[in-house]
Design an enzyme around this catalytic site. Sequence first.
Site, short mmCIF file in Angstrom:
data_model
loop_
_atom_site.label_atom_id
_atom_site.label_comp_id
_atom_site.label_asym_id
_atom_site.label_seq_id
_atom_site.Cartn_x
_atom_site.Cartn_y
_atom_site.Cartn_z
N HIS A 160 56.78 34.73 60.53
CA HIS A 160 55.72 34.53 61.54
C HIS A 160 56.03 35.46 62.72
CE1 HIS A 160 54.42 30.11 60.52
NE2 HIS A 160 53.43 30.93 60.21
N CYS A 254 57.90 27.29 67.82
CA CYS A 254 57.15 26.67 66.72
C CYS A 254 56.73 25.24 67.07
CB CYS A 254 58.00 26.60 65.47
SG CYS A 254 58.56 28.18 64.87
#
Length: 261
Positions: A160, A254
């Site tokens: 990511h 996150c």
Amino acid sequence: MCPPKHFTVEYAINPWMDTTVAVDTALALQQWEELRTTLTGLGHVVHVLDPEPGLPDMVYSANGAFSVDGTVYGARFLHPQRAAEAVAHQAFYLAEGWKFVAPAQVNEGEGDFAYLPQAHGGLVLAGHGYRTDPAAHAEAQEVLGRPVISLQLIDPAFYHLDTALAALDDQNVTYYPGAFSPGSQRVLERLFPDAVIADRDDAEAFGLNLVSDGRHVILNTEATAMGRKVREAGYLPVHVDLSELKRGGGSVKCAVAELRP
Ligand code: ARG
């Protein structure tokens, strides 16, 4: 944020996840609570999303959407195991009165999108290569009316964008060049000549998976060298231990979906 009440590693969709090692859910909850109180202690308002059984990755709330100036571009997860998380995030934004736009393209919210309001008049940085489809970059540009810079991720450990790059304030970033394709590295050098450059050790300690309010930089305790780098660059590092969340392949960033009203 969403508490890791049902956090487990029961499937492996990134190289950090090992289904053979048991997760300490109580410890994960305790560490998450420490992150939440750190943020509120710094004066930030934290909304809490109800965790749902059967969605063990729901603690990584950054993946649920991406908001800019009151408009929310919804997420659409690549893996079926996480698909239902998008529904919970959508319900939150609709209940709070945000302008919500459902996506047609696969994208994992702030996992792959970052926003720099003062860089070049307001720039969106977007990652692709593992999760978010490049078609979602174009879709986000239409929805948000901001230029979207596509960056190619090339290392599966940094699957990511938010594992390889972070906004430090409204105009500057920190990133690990080795996570990006050569062309994307050149784009980043051009856009951010004053960026704080991280190395592979910083990235592996999840030191780039940080949240910054422009002054305080909240990052994982393991990322000591990264803490020194941001201090030298003029920010105040605040370390929080999120060792348990690392087992799912995530850390501070996150676990936090930033709201940009
Ligand atoms: N286990 C999750 C996944 O692989 C971790 C997500 C981490 N979130 C993030 N914003 N990088 O989807």
